[in-house]
Design an enzyme around this catalytic site. Structure first.
Site, PDB file in Angstrom:
ATOM      1  N   TYR A   1      46.435  47.209  39.028  1.00 22.01           N
ATOM      2  CA  TYR A   1      45.848  48.379  38.360  1.00 22.01           C
ATOM      3  C   TYR A   1      46.916  49.416  37.996  1.00 22.01           C
ATOM      4  O   TYR A   1      46.643  50.354  37.257  1.00 22.01           O
ATOM      5  CB  TYR A   1      44.782  49.045  39.248  1.00 22.01           C
ATOM      6  CG  TYR A   1      43.534  48.209  39.449  1.00 22.01           C
ATOM      7  CD1 TYR A   1      43.233  47.151  38.596  1.00 22.01           C
ATOM      8  CD2 TYR A   1      42.660  48.476  40.489  1.00 22.01           C
ATOM      9  CE1 TYR A   1      42.115  46.376  38.794  1.00 22.01           C
ATOM     10  CE2 TYR A   1      41.520  47.705  40.683  1.00 22.01           C
ATOM     11  CZ  TYR A   1      41.252  46.652  39.837  1.00 22.01           C
ATOM     12  OH  TYR A   1      40.127  45.881  40.027  1.00 22.01           O
TER      13      TYR A   1
ATOM     14  N   ASP B   1      33.066  44.871  47.295  1.00 23.40           N
ATOM     15  CA  ASP B   1      31.732  45.023  46.697  1.00 23.40           C
ATOM     16  C   ASP B   1      30.827  43.873  47.123  1.00 23.40           C
ATOM     17  O   ASP B   1      29.645  44.054  47.397  1.00 23.40           O
ATOM     18  CB  ASP B   1      31.816  45.044  45.164  1.00 23.40           C
ATOM     19  CG  ASP B   1      31.992  46.460  44.637  1.00 23.40           C
ATOM     20  OD1 ASP B   1      32.296  47.356  45.447  1.00 23.40           O
ATOM     21  OD2 ASP B   1      31.833  46.673  43.423  1.00 23.40           O
TER      22      ASP B   1
ATOM     23  N   LYS C   1      46.497  34.969  46.870  1.00 22.34           N
ATOM     24  CA  LYS C   1      46.496  33.682  46.178  1.00 22.34           C
ATOM     25  C   LYS C   1      47.926  33.155  46.186  1.00 22.34           C
ATOM     26  O   LYS C   1      48.561  33.005  45.126  1.00 22.34           O
ATOM     27  CB  LYS C   1      45.983  33.871  44.737  1.00 22.34           C
ATOM     28  CG  LYS C   1      44.497  34.208  44.658  1.00 22.34           C
ATOM     29  CD  LYS C   1      43.607  32.980  44.757  1.00 22.34           C
ATOM     30  CE  LYS C   1      43.693  32.149  43.489  1.00 22.34           C
ATOM     31  NZ  LYS C   1      42.896  30.901  43.628  1.00 22.34           N
TER      32      LYS C   1
ATOM     33  N   ASP D   1      39.913  33.333  46.812  1.00 22.17           N
ATOM     34  CA  ASP D   1      38.699  32.717  46.255  1.00 22.17           C
ATOM     35  C   ASP D   1      37.890  32.052  47.369  1.00 22.17           C
ATOM     36  O   ASP D   1      36.657  32.152  47.414  1.00 22.17           O
ATOM     37  CB  ASP D   1      39.031  31.724  45.127  1.00 22.17           C
ATOM     38  CG  ASP D   1      40.142  30.744  45.497  1.00 22.17           C
ATOM     39  OD1 ASP D   1      40.861  30.983  46.490  1.00 22.17           O
ATOM     40  OD2 ASP D   1      40.288  29.727  44.792  1.00 22.17           O
TER      41      ASP D   1
ATOM     42  N   ASP E   1      38.925  45.073  45.542  1.00 28.93           N
ATOM     43  CA  ASP E   1      37.879  45.699  44.736  1.00 28.93           C
ATOM     44  C   ASP E   1      36.658  44.773  44.696  1.00 28.93           C
ATOM     45  O   ASP E   1      35.514  45.178  44.936  1.00 28.93           O
ATOM     46  CB  ASP E   1      38.443  45.903  43.321  1.00 28.93           C
ATOM     47  CG  ASP E   1      37.623  46.875  42.498  1.00 28.93           C
ATOM     48  OD1 ASP E   1      36.607  47.370  43.004  1.00 28.93           O
ATOM     49  OD2 ASP E   1      38.008  47.125  41.338  1.00 28.93           O
TER      50      ASP E   1
END
Ligand code: NAD
Length: 367
Positions: free
Chosen positions: A142, A252, A192, A224, A248
């Protein structure tokens, strides 16, 4: 010794409504537990824009840097949707996080027994769930450069860059290990490393920091797979540490295991200040909920639980944080529900104010 200081930034929409209930709880601690706070209040988001033409006045930013903890409600709303990006309400929030250098975002996902039926997962998978996700908040894709959209051979290309220094990974890892030490002493780091060099570095640095926390059981998981495991068997986790982007999404995902947005607190922590307390901001995960603003429907629990996190992480009052969480648990076990917690059974909802009063009454009963 002076009282610990709190800056309240209630913000927009339901922010001031839920914060009114938190203030009752703060006053309760002053009156009944001899824990007075020096509370000051100021504007953020659209409310600050209306008064100062900016979503965070420099004077407010300076106050936030000085206090022991900031408590924030929510920012934003339809009236501000068409403002220039530079003065949108959310910019106020981002400025606070950035200038206070709040690099570790703590998002607990805790399932209160009384609400276990409310999760989208089966009751036995979520009942008793208590996990903590630590998301790196101020670096990564980001913020990485280069970024932007440009033309290459007449074709638009969008670019963002995942970039982490070892120092950025390490400081968040230390925060996560410290938390694990205060909990069940298990930490799962997610990245990852199979396809990203930044993931390989992440895994190396977390493993190096582990040497300072030998009591903590460290595991690594590809992010994942982590997403799958969170919905398959979330109770296998204690603390999860992951980067800004994966965090992020995963936080959630974990949040919804517990039911309503109106229940979810968060903390963002930075480096320790001169008095040893970390720079800190506490806020509910939800936004300003314009669809229910001014109707007495907002659930104040997320904001109240954010104050419980402040008691635990800024003021070293773990037992009092437990007391406040137990008061919330009791009110829910008694069947009291704001409108967002009403399922099919059709219980009559109580208002924001009634929920705040019930929690204060449960605190009284705890003495
Ligand atoms: P939202 O979280 O405000 O609302 C989503 C849904 O959840 C709505 O139906 C709302 O009524 C409900 N809800 C949220 N909090 C609740 C509570 N405490 N009690 C009961 N119901 C609750 O998200 P949104 O609708 O996408 O965004 C609304 C505004 O908030 C936008 O301007 C957005 O930019 C802003 N926002 C701010 C923050 C923040 O301040 N941290 C976070 C997210 C969104």
């Amino acid at each position: 010794m002076s009282n610990p200081s709190l800056l309240i930034l209630a913000g927009d929409g339901i922010g001031p409504e839920v914060m009114t209930e938190v203030k009752k709880v703060i006053h309760w601690y002053g009156d009944k537990r001899d824990m007075a706070f020096d509370v000051s209040e100021d504007l953020v988001g659209g409310a600050a824009y209306d008064k100062h033409g900016t979503p965070l006045h420099d004077g407010t930013m300076a106050k936030a840097q000085e206090v022991d903890a900031v408590l924030l409600g929510a920012v934003g709303g339809p009236a501000y949707d068409n403002l220039d990006f530079s003065v949108k309400p959310e910019r106020g929030l981002l400025r606070l996080r950035k200038e206070m250098d709040l690099f570790a975002n703590l998002r607990p996902a805790q399932c209160f027994d009384a609400l276990a039926d409310f999760s989208s997962l089966k009751k036995d998978i979520v009942a008793g769930l208590d996990i903590m996700i630590v998301r790196e908040l101020t670096s990564g894709v980001y913020f990485g450069e280069p970024r932007g959209i440009h033309l290459e051979d007449n074709m638009r290309v969008g670019i963002n860059t995942q970039r982490y220094t070892e120092a950025e990974i390490e400081r968040g890892a230390r925060a996560a290990f410290e938390l694990a030490m205060k909990r069940d002493k298990r930490l799962c780091s997610m990245e990852k490393a199979n396809v990203m060099e930044s993931g390989i570095l992440w895994r190396d640095v977390v493993t190096e920091v582990h040497a300072d926390y030998p009591e903590v059981e460290l595991s690594h998981m590809y992010a994942d797979n982590g997403a799958m495991q969170l919905v398959r068997a979330p109770k296998q986790f204690d603390v999860i540490y992951t980067d800004n982007l994966f965090g992020d999404i995963l936080s959630d995902c974990a949040a919804m295991l517990t039911g309503s947005l109106g229940m979810l607190p968060s903390a963002s922590l930075g480096f320790p200040m001169a008095n040893g307390r970390p720079k800190a901001m506490y806020e509910p995960v939800h936004g300003s909920a314009p669809d229910i603003t001014g109707q007495g429907k907002a659930n104040p629990i997320a904001c109240i639980l954010s104050f419980a996190m402040a008691l635990r992480y800024s003021f070293d009052q773990g037992a009092e944080a437990d007391r406040l969480e137990a008061a919330v648990e009791k009110v829910l076990a008694d069947g009291l529900r704001t409108a967002d917690l009403i399922g099919e059974e059709g219980v009559a909802p109580i208002s924001t104010t009634e929920m705040g009063d019930a929690i204060v009454a449960a605190l009284d009963a705890s003495l």
